[in-house]
Design a protein around this motif. Structure first.
Motif, mmCIF file in Angstrom:
data_model
loop_
_atom_site.group_PDB
_atom_site.id
_atom_site.type_symbol
_atom_site.label_atom_id
_atom_site.label_comp_id
_atom_site.label_asym_id
_atom_site.label_seq_id
_atom_site.Cartn_x
_atom_site.Cartn_y
_atom_site.Cartn_z
ATOM 1 N N ARG A 116 -48.165 -29.126 -8.520
ATOM 2 C CA ARG A 116 -48.045 -30.191 -7.517
ATOM 3 C C ARG A 116 -46.887 -29.913 -6.561
ATOM 4 O O ARG A 116 -46.986 -30.178 -5.358
ATOM 5 C CB ARG A 116 -47.849 -31.540 -8.208
ATOM 6 N N VAL A 117 -45.786 -29.397 -7.089
ATOM 7 C CA VAL A 117 -44.643 -29.074 -6.231
ATOM 8 C C VAL A 117 -45.063 -28.045 -5.173
ATOM 9 O O VAL A 117 -44.772 -28.201 -3.982
ATOM 10 C CB VAL A 117 -43.470 -28.536 -7.071
ATOM 11 N N PHE A 118 -45.747 -26.995 -5.598
ATOM 12 C CA PHE A 118 -46.161 -25.958 -4.655
ATOM 13 C C PHE A 118 -47.166 -26.498 -3.641
ATOM 14 O O PHE A 118 -47.080 -26.195 -2.445
ATOM 15 C CB PHE A 118 -46.768 -24.769 -5.407
ATOM 16 N N ALA A 119 -48.125 -27.264 -4.113
ATOM 17 C CA ALA A 119 -49.126 -27.815 -3.194
ATOM 18 C C ALA A 119 -48.481 -28.773 -2.194
ATOM 19 O O ALA A 119 -48.792 -28.738 -1.000
ATOM 20 C CB ALA A 119 -50.226 -28.516 -3.987
ATOM 21 N N ASP A 120 -47.570 -29.608 -2.671
ATOM 22 C CA ASP A 120 -46.888 -30.553 -1.777
ATOM 23 C C ASP A 120 -46.017 -29.831 -0.752
ATOM 24 O O ASP A 120 -45.763 -30.351 0.345
ATOM 25 C CB ASP A 120 -46.038 -31.535 -2.581
ATOM 26 N N PRO A 177 -51.264 -23.072 0.703
ATOM 27 C CA PRO A 177 -52.698 -23.345 0.777
ATOM 28 C C PRO A 177 -53.489 -22.884 -0.445
ATOM 29 O O PRO A 177 -54.671 -23.224 -0.571
ATOM 30 C CB PRO A 177 -53.137 -22.570 2.018
ATOM 31 N N ALA A 178 -52.877 -22.119 -1.334
ATOM 32 C CA ALA A 178 -53.556 -21.651 -2.542
ATOM 33 C C ALA A 178 -52.504 -21.253 -3.569
ATOM 34 O O ALA A 178 -51.350 -20.959 -3.220
ATOM 35 C CB ALA A 178 -54.469 -20.461 -2.235
ATOM 36 N N VAL A 235 -55.788 -27.785 -3.809
ATOM 37 C CA VAL A 235 -55.877 -26.468 -3.164
ATOM 38 C C VAL A 235 -56.525 -25.485 -4.141
ATOM 39 O O VAL A 235 -56.520 -25.707 -5.362
ATOM 40 C CB VAL A 235 -54.479 -25.953 -2.748
ATOM 41 N N PRO A 236 -57.096 -24.394 -3.633
ATOM 42 C CA PRO A 236 -57.740 -23.410 -4.519
ATOM 43 C C PRO A 236 -56.736 -22.770 -5.474
ATOM 44 O O PRO A 236 -55.580 -22.529 -5.120
ATOM 45 C CB PRO A 236 -58.317 -22.382 -3.546
ATOM 46 N N VAL A 237 -57.207 -22.475 -6.677
ATOM 47 C CA VAL A 237 -56.368 -21.849 -7.701
ATOM 48 C C VAL A 237 -57.065 -20.595 -8.223
ATOM 49 O O VAL A 237 -58.246 -20.628 -8.587
ATOM 50 C CB VAL A 237 -56.101 -22.811 -8.876
ATOM 51 N N SER A 238 -56.320 -19.507 -8.244
ATOM 52 C CA SER A 238 -56.770 -18.275 -8.888
ATOM 53 C C SER A 238 -56.037 -18.162 -10.221
ATOM 54 O O SER A 238 -54.873 -18.559 -10.323
ATOM 55 C CB SER A 238 -56.460 -17.063 -8.005
#
Length: 223
Positions: free
Chosen positions: A12-16, A20-21, A58-61
């Motif tokens: 969540r920290v990274f997405a916020d 974008p992925a 967001v997309p996750v690999s």
């Protein structure tokens, strides 16, 4: 640039922050779950990835190591069940490089099972596991990359390649090249200028967070 969340809160920290992925690090998840790197049971790894995917929009690999010995069809099904849209797949197992042609055949089976539903990032471990000097590692990486791209890999990841090797790798590899950015050592933008088209951070953020926690505890003392 895809940062590496090891749990839902970090994701969540990274997405916020606007990334974008995301790309999960198997070593970071292993540490968070109390396992040594490479020792996380498949069920726990897939469950952790699923929690991360559910936490963000967001997309996750997902780094799913060398596939946990699962048949390609089952591996793809389990990955898709997590909601992930991509994966890292290593070409070494238990510290030993796999035969590149056999690995390429396996990647082709993964691609056939996945169709266009999964972005396959084929990790090349010659800089980690190979013998010889840096030039030999570059040459072997390029040879392996050609087989993996022909097998259907979307991107090639020569993990551990020094930045100075990126121009030669970029020139010799057809298709995108993933580079590992080491926090505090390399500017990701510099890796891009040297030839990387995709940059990931491995377990770097998880290790930094752990170090910051240890420093904070040491500064304030135990109760």
């Amino acid at each position: 640039m895809l940062p590496g969340p090891w749990d839902a809160a970090g994701a969540r920290v990274f997405a916020d922050a606007g990334f974008p992925a995301l790309a999960t690090p198997s070593a970071g998840i292993a540490a968070a779950l109390g396992h040594a790197d490479g020792a996380t049971p498949a069920d726990e790894m897939f469950a952790a990835v699923a929690r991360i995917v559910r936490a963000v929009d967001v997309p996750v690999s997902a780094d799913i190591e060398s596939g946990y010995g699962l048949p390609p069809k089952e591996l793809v099904e389990r990955l898709l069940e997590t909601g992930a849209v991509g994966c890292n797949l290593e070409d070494s197992r238990e510290g030993v490089l796999r035969d590149p042609r056999q690995h390429a055949d396996w990647l082709a089976e993964v691609r056939a099972a996945a169709g266009d539903r999964v972005f396959v990032n084929a990790r090349v471990d010659t800089f980690l596991r190979g013998e010889g000097g840096p030039q030999e590692a570059v040459e072997r990486a390029i040879e392996r990359a050609a087989l993996y791209v022909a097998a259907g890999a979307d991107c090639v990841y020569p993990i551990g390649a020094p930045p100075a090797a990126l121009p030669a790798l970029r020139a010799g590899i057809e298709g995108p090249v993933n580079a590992l950015a080491r926090l505090g050592e390399q500017d990701p933008a510099d890796l891009g200028r040297l030839g990387a088209t995709r940059v990931t951070f491995g377990p770097g953020w998880q290790r930094r967070a752990t170090a910051l926690l240890a420093a904070d505890v040491a500064a304030h003392g135990a109760p």
